[in-house]
Design an enzyme around this catalytic site. Structure first.
Site, mmCIF file in Angstrom:
data_model
loop_
_atom_site.group_PDB
_atom_site.id
_atom_site.type_symbol
_atom_site.label_atom_id
_atom_site.label_comp_id
_atom_site.label_asym_id
_atom_site.label_seq_id
_atom_site.Cartn_x
_atom_site.Cartn_y
_atom_site.Cartn_z
ATOM 1 N N ASP A 159 71.159 27.527 -11.779
ATOM 2 C CA ASP A 159 71.842 28.676 -12.375
ATOM 3 C C ASP A 159 70.848 29.806 -12.610
ATOM 4 O O ASP A 159 69.654 29.677 -12.318
ATOM 5 C CB ASP A 159 72.655 28.281 -13.620
ATOM 6 C CG ASP A 159 71.805 28.037 -14.853
ATOM 7 O OD1 ASP A 159 70.605 28.385 -14.831
ATOM 8 O OD2 ASP A 159 72.344 27.514 -15.843
ATOM 9 N N LYS A 206 75.895 32.298 -13.123
ATOM 10 C CA LYS A 206 76.922 33.102 -13.785
ATOM 11 C C LYS A 206 76.200 33.773 -14.915
ATOM 12 O O LYS A 206 75.543 33.131 -15.701
ATOM 13 C CB LYS A 206 78.006 32.207 -14.405
ATOM 14 C CG LYS A 206 78.935 31.612 -13.425
ATOM 15 C CD LYS A 206 79.953 30.792 -14.189
ATOM 16 C CE LYS A 206 79.263 29.665 -14.907
ATOM 17 N NZ LYS A 206 79.882 29.265 -16.150
ATOM 18 N N MET A 211 73.775 34.109 -26.217
ATOM 19 C CA MET A 211 74.675 35.037 -25.501
ATOM 20 C C MET A 211 75.294 36.058 -26.458
ATOM 21 O O MET A 211 76.473 36.403 -26.323
ATOM 22 C CB MET A 211 75.810 34.250 -24.794
ATOM 23 C CG MET A 211 75.315 33.314 -23.728
ATOM 24 S SD MET A 211 76.621 32.261 -23.055
ATOM 25 C CE MET A 211 76.688 30.945 -24.265
HETATM 26 N N1 SAH Z 1 71.778 25.650 -21.689
HETATM 27 C C1 SAH Z 1 71.016 26.772 -22.188
HETATM 28 C C2 SAH Z 1 71.899 27.888 -22.701
HETATM 29 C C3 SAH Z 1 72.780 28.526 -21.646
HETATM 30 S S1 SAH Z 1 73.702 29.885 -22.264
HETATM 31 C C4 SAH Z 1 70.045 26.274 -23.272
HETATM 32 O O1 SAH Z 1 70.122 25.111 -23.694
HETATM 33 O O2 SAH Z 1 69.188 27.057 -23.695
HETATM 34 C C5 SAH Z 1 72.668 31.248 -21.871
HETATM 35 C C6 SAH Z 1 71.997 31.802 -23.111
HETATM 36 O O3 SAH Z 1 70.907 30.972 -23.500
HETATM 37 C C7 SAH Z 1 71.372 33.173 -22.927
HETATM 38 O O4 SAH Z 1 72.325 34.209 -22.989
HETATM 39 C C8 SAH Z 1 70.424 33.201 -24.103
HETATM 40 O O5 SAH Z 1 71.112 33.433 -25.312
HETATM 41 C C9 SAH Z 1 69.922 31.767 -24.126
HETATM 42 N N2 SAH Z 1 68.644 31.589 -23.413
HETATM 43 C C10 SAH Z 1 68.408 30.737 -22.398
HETATM 44 N N3 SAH Z 1 67.100 30.793 -22.021
HETATM 45 C C11 SAH Z 1 66.513 31.705 -22.833
HETATM 46 C C12 SAH Z 1 65.184 32.203 -22.971
HETATM 47 N N4 SAH Z 1 64.187 31.790 -22.180
HETATM 48 N N5 SAH Z 1 64.943 33.124 -23.936
HETATM 49 C C13 SAH Z 1 65.921 33.557 -24.753
HETATM 50 N N6 SAH Z 1 67.188 33.122 -24.659
HETATM 51 C C14 SAH Z 1 67.491 32.203 -23.732
#
Ligand code: SAH
Length: 261
Positions: free
Chosen positions: A52, A73, A186
């Site tokens: 993704d 997405k 998000m």
């Molecule tokens: N499965 C992922 C989350 C997916 S939803 C997890 O466990 O982290 C996507 C959201 O995750 C983004 O919009 C942001 O809010 C957050 N996110 C994911 N990676 C990030 C990063 N390196 N730094 C800041 N926010 C992050």
């Protein structure tokens, strides 16, 4: 044995990704050093990786043998896209490929991993779930913000800000009342709505807030503000996704632990 040899032997034990199987794995927040050993080993075994948008290129470099398929997405496109991704996992598995479905963070934290696993069950495709470090917990620790702290917090909420203001929304007023910290995934797009609902629910306007963008990557940026000012500040600072919003007194620990803004 050297540390590298011990790590190698750990990585070569445990189940191997078999043809026709799907592994749903979390790649952590970005920096490949935050991969688990299990996911690192899986990267070397996959024929095809369905990634993704949040999986970093540095992580994918660990799988030079694999075909990479992009199934990103961003900001929640229609669910048809999700159905296509799920269908493609099933097709690749039925072709006898070793399929690694790789998501940012942890596959079961706001990653639609649960839905994909359900579809694999229904299709009779063997699969495993490989945990990853979710971005929030990693980002907070590396920003010197304790997730829990005696005397400050006793619980933490991980919430999605994606649906703020819609019927499918989190009950921000109820969350506000807990007075415990909230980490919003998000949430940048809807930050104004979210902070105003939290203040309406009773959170003090001067509550400390941090926004952490692209945690653990070279693009990482962090700034801290207050609930009443964060929406304006975030816009001025031109923060972009992926970003986390951390709301609560735990944020003030950052300066207490010696971080200078
Ligand atoms: N499965 C992922 C989350 C997916 S939803 C997890 O466990 O982290 C996507 C959201 O995750 C983004 O919009 C942001 O809010 C957050 N996110 C994911 N990676 C990030 C990063 N390196 N730094 C800041 N926010 C992050």
């Amino acid at each position: 044995m050297t540390t590298a040899e011990i790590l190698n032997s750990i990585m070569s034990t445990g189940p191997h990704l078999q043809p026709g199987h799907v592994w749903l794995a979390g790649a952590g927040p970005g920096d490949p050093r935050y991969l688990t050993l299990e996911v690192a080993a899986a990267l070397g075994q996959a024929d095809i990786i369905v990634r993704d948008a949040l999986v970093s290129d540095m992580v994918l470099k660990l799988a030079p043998q694999a075909e990479i398929v992009f199934a990103g997405k961003r900001g929640g496109k229609p669910s048809a896209v999700q159905d296509d991704i799920t269908a493609s996992l099933i097709v690749f598995a039925r072709q006898g490929k070793r399929v690694l479905r790789l998501k940012g963070g942890d596959p079961f934290v706001f990653g639609r991993g649960g839905e994909e696993a359900e579809a694999l069950v229904d299709a009779g495709i063997p699969f495993r779930v490989l945990p990853g470090m979710t971005s929030s917990l990693t980002a907070l620790a590396s920003a010197s913000i304790p997730v829990t702290m005696r005397g400050i917090s006793r619980a933490i909420t991980l919430a999605t800000g994606h649906a703020a203001g819609t019927e499918d929304d989190v009950d921000w007023l109820a969350l506000a009342k807990t007075n415990e910290p909230v980490v919003v995934y998000m949430g940048l797009k809807n930050i104004e709505k979210i902070v105003s609902m939290l203040m309406q629910g009773g959170r003090a306007p001067e509550t400390p807030v941090a926004v952490i963008m692209s945690a653990t990557t070279p693009q990482e940026r962090i700034f801290t503000s207050r609930l009443e000012t964060i929406a304006v500040d975030a816009e001025r600072e031109q923060f972009e996704a992926p970003a986390l919003i951390v709301i609560g007194d735990i944020v003030s620990m950052r300066s207490r632990l010696g971080v200078k803004e």
